[in-house]
Design a protein around this motif. Structure first.
Motif, PDB file in Angstrom:
ATOM      1  N   SER A  27       0.835  -1.245  -0.019  1.00 16.61           N
ATOM      2  CA  SER A  27      -0.114   0.072  -0.063  1.00 16.61           C
ATOM      3  C   SER A  27       0.847   1.290   0.059  1.00 16.61           C
ATOM      4  O   SER A  27       2.223   1.143   0.162  1.00 16.61           O
ATOM      5  N   PHE A  28       0.223   2.390  -0.309  1.00 15.93           N
ATOM      6  CA  PHE A  28       1.030   3.634  -0.241  1.00 15.93           C
ATOM      7  C   PHE A  28       1.825   3.951   1.026  1.00 15.93           C
ATOM      8  O   PHE A  28       2.813   4.644   1.055  1.00 15.93           O
ATOM      9  N   TYR A  29       1.379   3.354   2.206  1.00 20.42           N
ATOM     10  CA  TYR A  29       1.829   3.276   3.404  1.00 20.42           C
ATOM     11  C   TYR A  29       3.403   2.673   3.683  1.00 20.42           C
ATOM     12  O   TYR A  29       4.188   3.019   4.386  1.00 20.42           O
ATOM     13  N   ALA A  30       3.603   1.688   2.734  1.00 20.21           N
ATOM     14  CA  ALA A  30       4.928   1.062   2.649  1.00 20.21           C
ATOM     15  C   ALA A  30       6.079   2.097   2.128  1.00 20.21           C
ATOM     16  O   ALA A  30       7.282   1.705   2.590  1.00 20.21           O
ATOM     17  N   PHE A  31       5.709   3.333   1.784  1.00 21.49           N
ATOM     18  CA  PHE A  31       6.831   4.275   1.480  1.00 21.49           C
ATOM     19  C   PHE A  31       7.132   5.039   2.548  1.00 21.49           C
ATOM     20  O   PHE A  31       7.690   6.088   2.649  1.00 21.49           O
TER      21      PHE A  31
END
Length: 74
Positions: A27-31
């Protein structure tokens, strides 16, 4: 897209693909770290992921990497 965010996304995708294979999803939280130390960058990623491209919560890292690499400079 901010060049820092673009490179961060590519780097994280490369790392996740190397660790878990081409089927790995993220998900974009991985970044971002668990502690949000850059809210502007997080919001830019969320805008790109959710509003601009209407992506699912989890997407294949290879797909995200290709999307970002194929983006034209602003």
């Amino acid at each position: 897209m901010n060049p820092i965010l673009k490179q961060k996304i590519i780097d994280v995708c490369n790392r996740k693909i190397a660790q878990k294979g081409e089927n790995v999803g993220l998900s974009f939280y991985a970044f971002f770290a668990n502690k949000n130390d850059n809210p502007e960058l997080l919001m830019e990623a969320a805008q790109w992921w959710i509003m601009t491209h209407q992506l699912d919560h989890f997407e294949k890292a290879i797909k995200i990497k290709q999307m970002v690499e194929n983006m034209h400079p602003v």
